[in-house]
Structure formats: C-alpha cells, structure tokens
Design an enzyme around this catalytic site. Structure first.
Site, PDB file in Angstrom:
ATOM      1  N   PHE A 223       8.669   1.725  -7.251  1.00  0.00           N
ATOM      2  CA  PHE A 223       8.743   2.603  -7.305  1.00  0.00           C
ATOM      3  C   PHE A 223       9.599   3.631  -5.977  1.00  0.00           C
ATOM      4  O   PHE A 223      10.878   3.960  -6.147  1.00  0.00           O
ATOM      5  CB  PHE A 223       7.330   3.669  -7.180  1.00  0.00           C
ATOM      6  CG  PHE A 223       6.743   4.709  -6.178  1.00  0.00           C
ATOM      7  CD1 PHE A 223       8.187   6.005  -7.461  1.00  0.00           C
ATOM      8  CD2 PHE A 223       6.268   5.253  -5.465  1.00  0.00           C
ATOM      9  CE1 PHE A 223       8.106   7.312  -6.903  1.00  0.00           C
ATOM     10  CE2 PHE A 223       6.138   6.645  -5.045  1.00  0.00           C
ATOM     11  CZ  PHE A 223       6.726   7.476  -5.579  1.00  0.00           C
TER      12      PHE A 223
ATOM     13  N   TYR B 198      -5.030  -5.680   1.755  1.00  0.00           N
ATOM     14  CA  TYR B 198      -3.677  -4.686   1.952  1.00  0.00           C
ATOM     15  C   TYR B 198      -3.573  -4.846   3.725  1.00  0.00           C
ATOM     16  O   TYR B 198      -2.275  -4.801   4.247  1.00  0.00           O
ATOM     17  CB  TYR B 198      -4.019  -2.697   1.719  1.00  0.00           C
ATOM     18  CG  TYR B 198      -2.933  -2.694   1.343  1.00  0.00           C
ATOM     19  CD1 TYR B 198      -0.743  -2.924   0.738  1.00  0.00           C
ATOM     20  CD2 TYR B 198      -2.843  -0.828   1.631  1.00  0.00           C
ATOM     21  CE1 TYR B 198      -0.463  -2.015   0.935  1.00  0.00           C
ATOM     22  CE2 TYR B 198      -1.453  -0.474   1.499  1.00  0.00           C
ATOM     23  CZ  TYR B 198      -0.642  -0.946   1.050  1.00  0.00           C
ATOM     24  OH  TYR B 198       0.769  -0.391   1.386  1.00  0.00           O
TER      25      TYR B 198
HETATM   26  P1  NAD Z   1       5.152  -0.353  -6.505  1.00  0.00           P
HETATM   27  O1  NAD Z   1       3.852  -1.514  -6.326  1.00  0.00           O
HETATM   28  O2  NAD Z   1       6.398  -0.120  -7.360  1.00  0.00           O
HETATM   29  O3  NAD Z   1       6.498  -1.465  -5.830  1.00  0.00           O
HETATM   30  C1  NAD Z   1       6.117  -3.211  -5.165  1.00  0.00           C
HETATM   31  C2  NAD Z   1       7.538  -3.547  -5.621  1.00  0.00           C
HETATM   32  O4  NAD Z   1       6.919  -4.826  -5.050  1.00  0.00           O
HETATM   33  C3  NAD Z   1       6.796  -3.294  -6.887  1.00  0.00           C
HETATM   34  O5  NAD Z   1       8.110  -3.919  -7.859  1.00  0.00           O
HETATM   35  C4  NAD Z   1       6.243  -5.680  -7.267  1.00  0.00           C
HETATM   36  O6  NAD Z   1       6.781  -6.284  -8.740  1.00  0.00           O
HETATM   37  C5  NAD Z   1       7.317  -6.321  -6.455  1.00  0.00           C
HETATM   38  N1  NAD Z   1       6.081  -6.886  -5.842  1.00  0.00           N
HETATM   39  C6  NAD Z   1       5.435  -7.366  -5.105  1.00  0.00           C
HETATM   40  N2  NAD Z   1       4.790  -8.958  -4.749  1.00  0.00           N
HETATM   41  C7  NAD Z   1       6.366  -9.423  -4.333  1.00  0.00           C
HETATM   42  C8  NAD Z   1       6.730 -10.167  -4.902  1.00  0.00           C
HETATM   43  N3  NAD Z   1       5.449 -11.710  -3.928  1.00  0.00           N
HETATM   44  N4  NAD Z   1       8.339 -11.123  -4.591  1.00  0.00           N
HETATM   45  C9  NAD Z   1       8.866 -10.001  -5.055  1.00  0.00           C
HETATM   46  N5  NAD Z   1       8.636  -8.727  -5.609  1.00  0.00           N
HETATM   47  C10 NAD Z   1       7.101  -8.170  -5.530  1.00  0.00           C
HETATM   48  O7  NAD Z   1       4.511  -0.165  -4.594  1.00  0.00           O
HETATM   49  P2  NAD Z   1       5.863   0.868  -4.093  1.00  0.00           P
HETATM   50  O8  NAD Z   1       4.978   2.440  -3.910  1.00  0.00           O
HETATM   51  O9  NAD Z   1       6.946   0.982  -3.994  1.00  0.00           O
HETATM   52  O10 NAD Z   1       5.306   1.009  -2.344  1.00  0.00           O
HETATM   53  C11 NAD Z   1       6.946  -0.123  -2.310  1.00  0.00           C
HETATM   54  C12 NAD Z   1       6.287  -0.417  -1.052  1.00  0.00           C
HETATM   55  O11 NAD Z   1       6.099   0.551   0.629  1.00  0.00           O
HETATM   56  C13 NAD Z   1       5.030  -1.372  -0.393  1.00  0.00           C
HETATM   57  O12 NAD Z   1       5.120  -2.367   0.847  1.00  0.00           O
HETATM   58  C14 NAD Z   1       4.365  -0.644   0.057  1.00  0.00           C
HETATM   59  O13 NAD Z   1       2.724  -1.439   1.099  1.00  0.00           O
HETATM   60  C15 NAD Z   1       4.746   0.498   1.148  1.00  0.00           C
HETATM   61  N6  NAD Z   1       4.145   1.832   0.648  1.00  0.00           N
HETATM   62  C16 NAD Z   1       3.753   2.917  -0.386  1.00  0.00           C
HETATM   63  C17 NAD Z   1       3.079   3.912  -0.246  1.00  0.00           C
HETATM   64  C18 NAD Z   1       3.000   5.138  -1.187  1.00  0.00           C
HETATM   65  O14 NAD Z   1       2.414   5.513  -0.801  1.00  0.00           O
HETATM   66  N7  NAD Z   1       3.763   4.707  -1.858  1.00  0.00           N
HETATM   67  C19 NAD Z   1       2.643   4.468   1.494  1.00  0.00           C
HETATM   68  C20 NAD Z   1       2.820   3.153   2.091  1.00  0.00           C
HETATM   69  C21 NAD Z   1       2.932   2.228   1.923  1.00  0.00           C
END
Ligand code: NAD
Ligand code: UDP
Length: 303
Positions: free
Chosen positions: A11, A145
């Site tokens: 995302f 996490y």
């Molecule tokens: P998301 O699940 O849409 O994106 C995470 C991406 O990482 C996915 O495309 C997934 O396929 C990929 N992924 C997971 N494990 C993997 C691996 N081992 N190798 C390669 N790719 C891998 O989530 P998001 O909301 O876009 O979050 C992105 C980042 O931001 C994450 O690290 C998350 O912890 C951090 N984050 C997001 C939020 C939020 O509110 N969206 C808040 C705090 C932190």
C-alpha cells in the site's frame, strides 16, 4: 537517483514508487507479494525506469548496478496479517532488515527503515514523543510485529554507529488511503467496506480507543523529507489529529450515507488504548506536517 523500494508492491510502497518515478528516479521495486496484490504496481510496470524484482527480503539479495537509496518497507503491517503470519513478520523485521542494510552498505546507499508507532506498544505517555521507550508486551500476540520493528530499529542504529551507514528511521503512525487492501482487516478499510456493503460496522471494545490517521500522500511527503534531511534518530511521521474509533465509525457512516448498524466485538489482546504522535522534530527539522484533513482523505479512499 536509483532507488530500491523493498516492499514496494504494498500500500505505502506503491505510492512511494509512483512518487519517486514522477520525480525522475529509477525505481527497483522488490516484493514477494505476501500481503499485497501485484495489481498495486500494474500501472508502473510498463515504465522504462521501473523494475520489479520478486524476492523474499528475508533471504540475501544483491541487486546489480549502483544504488543511491534503499527504503525498507517489507513487513506484514495490518494486525490480522501479522497475527496470521507471525514467523514471516519476525523474519521480515530481523533477517529482512539485516539483508536490506547489507544491500545499502555494499552500495554505499542511504537507508530508510519503515518503523511504526507500535514500538510504543500500549503507551503510558500520551501523545508519544520519540524519546518515549514504549510499553510493549514482549511475548503477547502483537509482539511478533512490535519486537521485530524494535529489533529492526536497533539493527539500523547499529549499522549507523558501527559502519557509519547513512540511515533514517520513520516511525509511521496509522496511515490510510487508496490502494489499502479492502479486506486487510484494519479499521478504515473494514469500516468503509462494511458501510458500503450495508453490513454492520465492527467496533472492537467500546470504541473509546483512539488513533490518529494520516493520509498516504502526506506520509509519502514526510518520508521524502526525512530521506532528504540529516536526522539519524527515529522520527515520528503521523497526523496528530486524534479520533476515537466510535467517532471514526460515525464519520464513515455519514460520508458513505450508509445505514449500517454498529456491532461491538471483543477488543483484541494488548490493543493500544490511545495513540497520537508528537511531531515536533518533523515540524521543526523537516518542515513537515500533514495537510490532508481526515474527511477529505476518507472521501478519496471511499471513491
Ligand atoms: P502492506 O502489507 O500493504 O505492504 C507491505 C509490503 O511488504 C507488501 O507488498 C508485502 O508483500 C511486502 N512484504 C512482506 N514481507 C516481505 C518479504 N519478506 N519480502 C519482500 N516483500 C515483503 O503494508 P503497508 O501498510 O504498505 O506498510 C508498509 C510498511 O510501513 C510496513 O513495514 C509497515 O510496518 C509500515 N507501517 C505502516 C503503517 C500503516 O498504517 N500503513 C503504520 C506503521 C508502519
Ligand atoms: N478496530 C475496530 N474494528 C475493526 C478493525 C479495527 O474497532 O474492524 C480497532 C482496533 O481494535 C484498534 C483500532 O481499530 O483499536 C485501529 O486498528 P487497526 O487495525 O486499523 O490499526 P492498529 O492501530 O491496531 O495497528
């Protein structure tokens, strides 16, 4: 600039890839699509400056050619995702961060870790400044996490201190917007899909818990400024506009003109009761603060 976005198919990652391409970067997007559909980057795939690499970052990897920047966003991020993928989540935060840092070190590239407000756990200090060490249950279900991200922060700081790697740590607070998976289980996509489908809105607990929701383009701007600045310590990136979950549900009901009822369900274990970022360092040092009001961002997401 040649930039590697690990987790670039997700995302937030897909928004960053699009933004970087728009600014003339060459973008290498690495993802194993564990928690995202490949369609997130379908519109980027035909561009000559965009390369998709299908790989699990928990296994070592070295891309060919030079790199200026490495952004590590790969991790399940929605609570239902990381609760069903506990080992993969711990691996992405530990082995994944190690492998990502090794890429940056080998290439002499600047590195950014996407960390989280979850490092503060169920906080006893409110709002949360970066100086707060947090209140995390290290063996509870959410620990897969929270502790993975805490380890990832420790490892990033160790690479900065031991190898003088040029690192950044973004502590991201709840972020939402278009392309968040409608079934990923987080509050905003759940409430919107439930409201649009005429199904009951599921509130966990009594809905008095709070969050502070940041629109994805604001977050992407914050990440870009953090990358361009010189702050190595963690920086909170989030919207300080705090709202209770029951207020959020009512707002989404109004914006979708839905007649869905509200269904109260048990609060998940260790669910944080309050969350709101203190963003003084981002405001003062990065000249950044969120610009998109919640109603406006929700309407775009609902569309
Ligand atoms: P998301 O699940 O849409 O994106 C995470 C991406 O990482 C996915 O495309 C997934 O396929 C990929 N992924 C997971 N494990 C993997 C691996 N081992 N190798 C390669 N790719 C891998 O989530 P998001 O909301 O876009 O979050 C992105 C980042 O931001 C994450 O690290 C998350 O912890 C951090 N984050 C997001 C939020 C939020 O509110 N969206 C808040 C705090 C932190
Ligand atoms: N939540 C809720 N109903 C849902 C999904 C989530 O009441 O259908 C609550 C959840 O318990 C938490 C808040 O909404 O208190 C935010 O949850 P989310 O999963 O979006 O993010 P979190 O901040 O927990 O990572």
């Amino acid at each position: 600039m040649r930039t590697l976005v690990i987790g670039g198919g997700g995302f937030i990652g897909s928004h960053l890839c699009g933004r970087l391409l728009g600014k003339g970067h060459t973008v290498l997007c690495l993802d194993n699509f564990l928690t995202s559909p490949e369609s997130n980057v379908a519109d980027l795939a035909g561009r000559p400056a965009f390369q998709l690499i299908r790989h699990d970052i928990s296994r070592p990897f070295q891309p060919e050619g030079p790199l200026d920047a490495v952004l590590h966003l790969a991790s399940p991020a929605s609570p239902p995702d990381y609760l069903r993928l506990p080992i993969e989540t711990l691996q992405a935060g530990s082995l994944g961060t190690f492998n990502a840092l090794e890429i940056a070190k080998a290439k002499g590239a600047r590195f950014l870790l996407a960390s989280t407000s979850e490092v503060y756990g169920d906080p006893q200090v409110h709002p949360q400044p970066e100086s707060y060490w947090g209140h995390v249950n290290c063996v509870g279900p959410r620990s897969v996490y929270d502790e993975a991200k805490r380890f990832a922060e420790a490892l990033t700081m160790a690479y900065h201190r031991a190898y003088r790697l040029d690192t950044r740590i973004a502590r991201i607070f709840n972020t939402y917007g278009p392309r968040i998976r409608r079934n990923d289980g987080r509050a905003i996509p759940n409430f919107i899909t439930q409201a649009l489908g005429g199904r009951p809105i599921t509130i966990y607990g009594d809905g008095s818990q709070t969050r502070s929701f940041c629109y994805v383009t604001d977050l992407a701007e914050g990440i870009e400024r953090l990358m361009g600045g010189d702050l190595h310590d963690p920086v909170n990136l989030g919207n300080p506009n705090e709202i209770s979950l029951i207020e959020l549900a009512r707002l989404i009901l109004r914006l979708t003109q839905s007649r869905s009822s509200i269904l109260f369900k048990p609060l998940p274990v260790d669910d944080p009761k309050l969350r709101c970022p203190e963003i003084r360092p981002a405001r003062e040092r990065l000249k950044w603060e969120p610009a998109v009001p919640l109603e406006e961002g929700l309407l775009k997401t609902i569309d």
